[in-house]
Design an enzyme around this catalytic site. Structure first.
Site, short mmCIF file in Angstrom:
data_model
loop_
_atom_site.label_atom_id
_atom_site.label_comp_id
_atom_site.label_asym_id
_atom_site.label_seq_id
_atom_site.Cartn_x
_atom_site.Cartn_y
_atom_site.Cartn_z
CB SER A 123 -5.26 -2.36 -2.71
OG SER A 123 -6.02 -3.46 -3.15
CG ASP A 183 -2.10 -8.33 -3.96
OD1 ASP A 183 -1.23 -9.18 -3.70
OD2 ASP A 183 -2.85 -7.82 -3.11
CG HIS A 243 -6.00 -11.11 -8.07
ND1 HIS A 243 -5.25 -10.68 -9.14
CD2 HIS A 243 -6.31 -12.41 -8.34
CE1 HIS A 243 -5.10 -11.67 -10.02
NE2 HIS A 243 -5.74 -12.72 -9.55
CG ASP A 294 -9.32 -15.01 -13.64
OD1 ASP A 294 -8.91 -15.74 -12.72
OD2 ASP A 294 -8.57 -14.57 -14.55
N GLY A 295 -9.29 -11.90 -12.25
CA GLY A 295 -8.49 -10.71 -12.48
C GLY A 295 -7.65 -10.77 -13.74
CG HIS A 341 -1.95 -1.15 1.07
ND1 HIS A 341 -2.51 -1.79 2.16
CD2 HIS A 341 -2.49 -1.75 -0.04
CE1 HIS A 341 -3.35 -2.72 1.73
NE2 HIS A 341 -3.35 -2.72 0.42
#
Length: 301
Positions: free
Chosen positions: A115, A179, A57, A158-159, A34
């Site tokens: 995030s 991530d 993600h 799905d990322g 972060h």
């Protein structure tokens, strides 16, 4: 952004994920990730043009540190709890702490932002963000967190698919966070393949990839693969908070940064040691105090 852009796009369900980031919220690895995010966002905002942010993600928008998952691991006690309190912290570390303080207005540390919430707190009116998560509950939490927010689009998907769906964006400047949960044994390979595909679609975008550090060999393989990828301008930033062990213990974490904005390296070299000094712990077996950092170019221009 049109109204249609703000609606989630849902695909056929995939096998459920077991990973829950709540166990690790606010730990040293989160702080590194972060801090780097806050620094990159601020650097990209040095110009008035709009920026785009994609989180592949995302996890939840925020985490209750009193929850049994956080209490079970206690990772936040070795991370954000050591950062908490009155302090004049430099640059992006100060930005990050102010976001965390904004989530805890009464002055007691109870909530740690994920995030998506950290980046959202830093966005200007002209910026926008897209967040993805495949875990149904986390996606629902994100939907609730950003309901009626015209600058945020939440997608349960799905990322890695999101990299194809949302890149390139209409904005010329932007940041992509990759991530993954590292549940699958081939996650390093999947992450690298995702980066390559995304970079082929949007070569000028800034990319940040988080990775765990458990053994030098695994990290060495990742770095070697990146060096052979034909992608240029790759910077790494690492934070080590434990001594190397023979078991599968997490000793640190790192961030791969592709196309870092101007002077990111210098800023990271200035601020990462401050974070390391705050979260450095003592190894119970040896009494050694650990907490060191590494900022290095893997690939130049």
């Amino acid at each position: 952004m049109t109204r249609a852009d703000a609606r989630p796009i849902r695909y056929a369900p995939r096998p459920p994920m077991n990973y829950r980031h709540h166990y690790h919220a606010g730990g040293p690895a989160d702080l590194l990730k972060h801090l780097v995010l806050a620094l990159l966002v601020r650097k990209l905002q040095a110009k008035p043009a709009a920026m785009f942010y994609l989180d592949t993600h995302a996890g939840a928008g925020s985490y209750d540190l009193a929850h049994e998952m956080s209490q079970k691991t206690g990772e936040y006690t070795r991370g954000v709890a050591r950062l908490w309190g009155p302090a004049d912290l430099p640059g992006a570390l100060g930005d990050l702490l102010r976001v965390i303080e904004g989530c805890n207005p009464d002055g007691a540390l109870r909530v740690y932002p994920g995030s998506p919430r950290i980046v959202r707190a830093l966005l200007r009116p002209q910026d926008r963000m897209v967040v993805c998560d495949l875990h149904g509950r986390e996606a629902e939490n994100l939907q609730a967190e950003f309901r009626n927010d015209a600058q945020v689009s939440v997608h349960m998907r799905d990322g890695y698919e999101g990299l194809r769906a949302f890149l390139p964006p209409p904005e010329r400047r932007g940041l992509v966070l990759i991530d993954p949960p590292f549940e699958r044994p081939d996650e390093f390979a999947a992450m690298l393949a995702g980066l390559k595909a995304a970079h082929a679609r949007w070569a000028t975008g800034c990319y940040a990839l988080w990775y765990p550090i458990k053994s030098p060999a695994a990290v060495g393989k990742l770095h070697a693969a990146l060096m052979q990828s034909q992608i240029r301008k790759i910077l790494i930033a690492e934070l080590y908070t434990r001594l190397q062990h023979a078991d599968d213990t997490l000793v640190g974490s790192g961030m791969v940064i592709v196309n870092p904005p101007y002077q990111s390296e210098q800023s990271l070299r200035g601020v990462l040691p401050v974070l390391a000094a705050r979260v450095a712990g003592q190894e119970s077996a040896t009494g050694s105090v650990v907490g060191h950092t590494r900022v290095e170019w893997l690939v130049g221009e």
